[in-house]
Design a protein around this motif. Structure first.
Motif, PDB file in Angstrom:
ATOM      1  N   PRO A 103       8.180  14.764 -18.565  1.00 37.76           N
ATOM      2  CA  PRO A 103       7.531  15.966 -19.123  1.00 37.76           C
ATOM      3  C   PRO A 103       6.850  16.754 -18.000  1.00 37.76           C
ATOM      4  O   PRO A 103       6.314  16.163 -17.052  1.00 37.76           O
ATOM      5  CB  PRO A 103       6.510  15.395 -20.111  1.00 37.76           C
ATOM      6  N   PRO A 104       6.859  18.074 -18.087  1.00 36.27           N
ATOM      7  CA  PRO A 104       6.354  18.896 -16.983  1.00 36.27           C
ATOM      8  C   PRO A 104       4.866  18.737 -16.683  1.00 36.27           C
ATOM      9  O   PRO A 104       4.424  19.104 -15.601  1.00 36.27           O
ATOM     10  CB  PRO A 104       6.665  20.327 -17.421  1.00 36.27           C
ATOM     11  N   ASP A 105       4.086  18.186 -17.621  1.00 31.26           N
ATOM     12  CA  ASP A 105       2.649  18.047 -17.371  1.00 31.26           C
ATOM     13  C   ASP A 105       2.287  16.697 -16.749  1.00 31.26           C
ATOM     14  O   ASP A 105       1.113  16.379 -16.597  1.00 31.26           O
ATOM     15  CB  ASP A 105       1.857  18.256 -18.667  1.00 31.26           C
ATOM     16  N   ARG A 106       3.283  15.913 -16.374  1.00 24.93           N
ATOM     17  CA  ARG A 106       3.003  14.584 -15.808  1.00 24.93           C
ATOM     18  C   ARG A 106       3.209  14.543 -14.301  1.00 24.93           C
ATOM     19  O   ARG A 106       4.076  15.195 -13.756  1.00 24.93           O
ATOM     20  CB  ARG A 106       3.897  13.534 -16.466  1.00 24.93           C
ATOM     21  N   MET A 107       2.396  13.710 -13.670  1.00 21.59           N
ATOM     22  CA  MET A 107       2.505  13.428 -12.253  1.00 21.59           C
ATOM     23  C   MET A 107       3.313  12.139 -12.121  1.00 21.59           C
ATOM     24  O   MET A 107       3.145  11.217 -12.917  1.00 21.59           O
ATOM     25  CB  MET A 107       1.086  13.243 -11.695  1.00 21.59           C
ATOM     26  N   VAL A 108       4.204  12.075 -11.150  1.00 21.76           N
ATOM     27  CA  VAL A 108       4.981  10.855 -10.917  1.00 21.76           C
ATOM     28  C   VAL A 108       4.580  10.286  -9.568  1.00 21.76           C
ATOM     29  O   VAL A 108       4.628  10.974  -8.544  1.00 21.76           O
ATOM     30  CB  VAL A 108       6.501  11.131 -10.950  1.00 21.76           C
ATOM     31  N   LEU A 109       4.157   9.024  -9.596  1.00 17.45           N
ATOM     32  CA  LEU A 109       3.753   8.312  -8.386  1.00 17.45           C
ATOM     33  C   LEU A 109       4.576   7.046  -8.242  1.00 17.45           C
ATOM     34  O   LEU A 109       4.962   6.430  -9.236  1.00 17.45           O
ATOM     35  CB  LEU A 109       2.266   7.920  -8.458  1.00 17.45           C
ATOM     36  N   HIS A 110       4.832   6.649  -7.010  1.00 20.10           N
ATOM     37  CA  HIS A 110       5.493   5.389  -6.698  1.00 20.10           C
ATOM     38  C   HIS A 110       4.376   4.416  -6.300  1.00 20.10           C
ATOM     39  O   HIS A 110       3.698   4.636  -5.295  1.00 20.10           O
ATOM     40  CB  HIS A 110       6.484   5.591  -5.546  1.00 20.10           C
ATOM     41  N   ILE A 111       4.186   3.390  -7.123  1.00 23.63           N
ATOM     42  CA  ILE A 111       3.109   2.425  -6.871  1.00 23.63           C
ATOM     43  C   ILE A 111       3.673   1.235  -6.098  1.00 23.63           C
ATOM     44  O   ILE A 111       4.553   0.521  -6.596  1.00 23.63           O
ATOM     45  CB  ILE A 111       2.485   1.928  -8.207  1.00 23.63           C
ATOM     46  N   PRO A 112       3.191   0.999  -4.874  1.00 26.60           N
ATOM     47  CA  PRO A 112       3.695  -0.127  -4.084  1.00 26.60           C
ATOM     48  C   PRO A 112       3.427  -1.471  -4.761  1.00 26.60           C
ATOM     49  O   PRO A 112       2.399  -1.646  -5.422  1.00 26.60           O
ATOM     50  CB  PRO A 112       2.922  -0.026  -2.771  1.00 26.60           C
ATOM     51  N   GLY A 114       2.275  -5.190  -4.936  1.00 27.92           N
ATOM     52  CA  GLY A 114       1.241  -5.922  -4.220  1.00 27.92           C
ATOM     53  C   GLY A 114       0.227  -4.977  -3.617  1.00 27.92           C
ATOM     54  O   GLY A 114      -0.091  -3.936  -4.179  1.00 27.92           O
ATOM     55  N   SER A 115      -0.276  -5.308  -2.460  1.00 30.76           N
ATOM     56  CA  SER A 115      -1.305  -4.474  -1.820  1.00 30.76           C
ATOM     57  C   SER A 115      -0.756  -3.867  -0.533  1.00 30.76           C
ATOM     58  O   SER A 115      -1.365  -3.952   0.514  1.00 30.76           O
ATOM     59  CB  SER A 115      -2.551  -5.304  -1.538  1.00 30.76           C
ATOM     60  N   LYS A 116       0.407  -3.240  -0.636  1.00 29.72           N
ATOM     61  CA  LYS A 116       1.083  -2.704   0.544  1.00 29.72           C
ATOM     62  C   LYS A 116       0.771  -1.254   0.834  1.00 29.72           C
ATOM     63  O   LYS A 116       1.566  -0.551   1.419  1.00 29.72           O
ATOM     64  CB  LYS A 116       2.592  -2.891   0.409  1.00 29.72           C
ATOM     65  N   GLY A 117      -0.358  -0.768   0.401  1.00 27.44           N
ATOM     66  CA  GLY A 117      -0.707   0.598   0.744  1.00 27.44           C
ATOM     67  C   GLY A 117      -0.922   1.488  -0.450  1.00 27.44           C
ATOM     68  O   GLY A 117      -1.029   1.043  -1.585  1.00 27.44           O
ATOM     69  N   ARG A 118      -0.949   2.759  -0.174  1.00 25.56           N
ATOM     70  CA  ARG A 118      -1.256   3.773  -1.183  1.00 25.56           C
ATOM     71  C   ARG A 118      -0.002   4.202  -1.939  1.00 25.56           C
ATOM     72  O   ARG A 118       1.114   4.066  -1.458  1.00 25.56           O
ATOM     73  CB  ARG A 118      -1.883   4.982  -0.516  1.00 25.56           C
ATOM     74  N   ALA A 119      -0.247   4.787  -3.091  1.00 26.71           N
ATOM     75  CA  ALA A 119       0.844   5.331  -3.895  1.00 26.71           C
ATOM     76  C   ALA A 119       1.470   6.510  -3.166  1.00 26.71           C
ATOM     77  O   ALA A 119       0.808   7.205  -2.389  1.00 26.71           O
ATOM     78  CB  ALA A 119       0.313   5.767  -5.256  1.00 26.71           C
ATOM     79  N   LEU A 120       2.753   6.728  -3.426  1.00 21.20           N
ATOM     80  CA  LEU A 120       3.477   7.854  -2.842  1.00 21.20           C
ATOM     81  C   LEU A 120       3.780   8.872  -3.929  1.00 21.20           C
ATOM     82  O   LEU A 120       4.147   8.512  -5.045  1.00 21.20           O
ATOM     83  CB  LEU A 120       4.787   7.372  -2.214  1.00 21.20           C
ATOM     84  N   TYR A 136      -4.926  10.896  -8.390  1.00 23.55           N
ATOM     85  CA  TYR A 136      -4.326  11.250  -7.108  1.00 23.55           C
ATOM     86  C   TYR A 136      -5.282  10.877  -5.969  1.00 23.55           C
ATOM     87  O   TYR A 136      -4.887  10.252  -4.988  1.00 23.55           O
ATOM     88  CB  TYR A 136      -4.001  12.745  -7.076  1.00 23.55           C
ATOM     89  N   GLY A 137      -6.532  11.274  -6.115  1.00 19.56           N
ATOM     90  CA  GLY A 137      -7.516  10.985  -5.074  1.00 19.56           C
ATOM     91  C   GLY A 137      -7.655   9.501  -4.802  1.00 19.56           C
ATOM     92  O   GLY A 137      -7.735   9.070  -3.655  1.00 19.56           O
ATOM     93  N   LEU A 138      -7.655   8.707  -5.854  1.00 15.40           N
ATOM     94  CA  LEU A 138      -7.821   7.259  -5.708  1.00 15.40           C
ATOM     95  C   LEU A 138      -6.553   6.584  -5.191  1.00 15.40           C
ATOM     96  O   LEU A 138      -6.581   5.864  -4.202  1.00 15.40           O
ATOM     97  CB  LEU A 138      -8.226   6.639  -7.050  1.00 15.40           C
ATOM     98  N   LEU A 139      -5.421   6.826  -5.857  1.00 17.24           N
ATOM     99  CA  LEU A 139      -4.201   6.084  -5.536  1.00 17.24           C
ATOM    100  C   LEU A 139      -3.442   6.622  -4.329  1.00 17.24           C
ATOM    101  O   LEU A 139      -2.845   5.856  -3.579  1.00 17.24           O
ATOM    102  CB  LEU A 139      -3.274   6.037  -6.752  1.00 17.24           C
ATOM    103  N   VAL A 140      -3.438   7.932  -4.148  1.00 14.93           N
ATOM    104  CA  VAL A 140      -2.710   8.528  -3.031  1.00 14.93           C
ATOM    105  C   VAL A 140      -3.636   8.729  -1.837  1.00 14.93           C
ATOM    106  O   VAL A 140      -3.304   8.388  -0.710  1.00 14.93           O
ATOM    107  CB  VAL A 140      -2.048   9.866  -3.436  1.00 14.93           C
ATOM    108  N   GLY A 141      -4.817   9.276  -2.100  1.00 16.98           N
ATOM    109  CA  GLY A 141      -5.750   9.596  -1.022  1.00 16.98           C
ATOM    110  C   GLY A 141      -6.658   8.454  -0.613  1.00 16.98           C
ATOM    111  O   GLY A 141      -7.271   8.495   0.444  1.00 16.98           O
ATOM    112  N   GLY A 142      -6.806   7.461  -1.475  1.00 18.12           N
ATOM    113  CA  GLY A 142      -7.668   6.330  -1.153  1.00 18.12           C
ATOM    114  C   GLY A 142      -9.149   6.618  -1.300  1.00 18.12           C
ATOM    115  O   GLY A 142      -9.982   5.831  -0.867  1.00 18.12           O
ATOM    116  N   ARG A 143      -9.480   7.757  -1.949  1.00 15.75           N
ATOM    117  CA  ARG A 143     -10.900   8.103  -2.136  1.00 15.75           C
ATOM    118  C   ARG A 143     -11.464   7.279  -3.280  1.00 15.75           C
ATOM    119  O   ARG A 143     -10.835   7.130  -4.318  1.00 15.75           O
ATOM    120  CB  ARG A 143     -11.052   9.584  -2.480  1.00 15.75           C
ATOM    121  N   GLN A 144     -12.668   6.820  -3.091  1.00 13.63           N
ATOM    122  CA  GLN A 144     -13.302   6.057  -4.151  1.00 13.63           C
ATOM    123  C   GLN A 144     -14.521   6.763  -4.711  1.00 13.63           C
ATOM    124  O   GLN A 144     -15.138   6.290  -5.644  1.00 13.63           O
ATOM    125  CB  GLN A 144     -13.647   4.666  -3.645  1.00 13.63           C
ATOM    126  N   LYS A 145     -14.853   7.917  -4.143  1.00 14.15           N
ATOM    127  CA  LYS A 145     -15.970   8.716  -4.655  1.00 14.15           C
ATOM    128  C   LYS A 145     -15.462  10.116  -4.918  1.00 14.15           C
ATOM    129  O   LYS A 145     -14.662  10.641  -4.158  1.00 14.15           O
ATOM    130  CB  LYS A 145     -17.117   8.773  -3.639  1.00 14.15           C
TER     131      LYS A 145
END
Length: 159
Positions: A103-112, A114-120, A136-145
């Protein structure tokens, strides 16, 4: 690959982007390809081969939906980068299994896996909701605040 075939595929994709207002993923795919070329030449060659033998012909000759075809390429590119699973994030922030056509209102992320890094990023909607922006900020950017500006926008929308 025939230049004419590639130009036709690009034209079809550009028309689809214009009609749907979808975000063009090619820039972040190009960035990932540049990284792959330097860090994983074999993966880079596989990605280029997929582009030439699968993506372009699927759009220009087979008549596949160009948005879906490019998203398949994005998933393939992400999987070549790191083993994982594509997921969709709806405007409320809820995760759903990736089931094209998205659907056009959804974001698609590739989740690694295990713990192999950030989402793409595989695909983004025309505008990110507050929940998608936070995801996006948490999974792709790694921001926690939350950034100060995001917090103020969030407070205003709660009123």
């Amino acid at each position: 690959m025939e230049k004419e075939l590639q130009e036709r595929a690009d034209r079809i994709f550009d028309e689809a982007l214009g009609q749907t207002r979808a975000k063009d993923p090619r820039e972040f795919y190009r960035a990932r390809l540049r990284e792959m070329k330097a860090d994983d030449p074999e993966g880079y060659l596989k990605a280029v081969a997929y582009y030439e033998t699968d993506l372009v012909p699927s759009i220009a000759e087979a008549g596949d939906d160009p948005l879906v075809a490019w998203q398949r390429f994005g998933c393939h590119l992400a999987e070549l980068t790191v083993t994982g699973t594509p997921v969709e994030i709806d405007p409320t922030g809820r995760r759903c299994p990736h089931a094209p056509p998205t659907p056009p209102d959804r974001m698609v992320l590739h989740i690694p896996k295990g713990s192999k890094g950030r989402a793409l990023v595989v695909g983004l909607p025309p505008e990110l909701s507050a929940a998608q922006l936070a995801t996006y900020g948490l999974l792709v950017g790694g921001r926690q605040k939350m950034r100060e500006q995001e917090a103020k926008s969030s407070e205003k929308s709660d009123v």
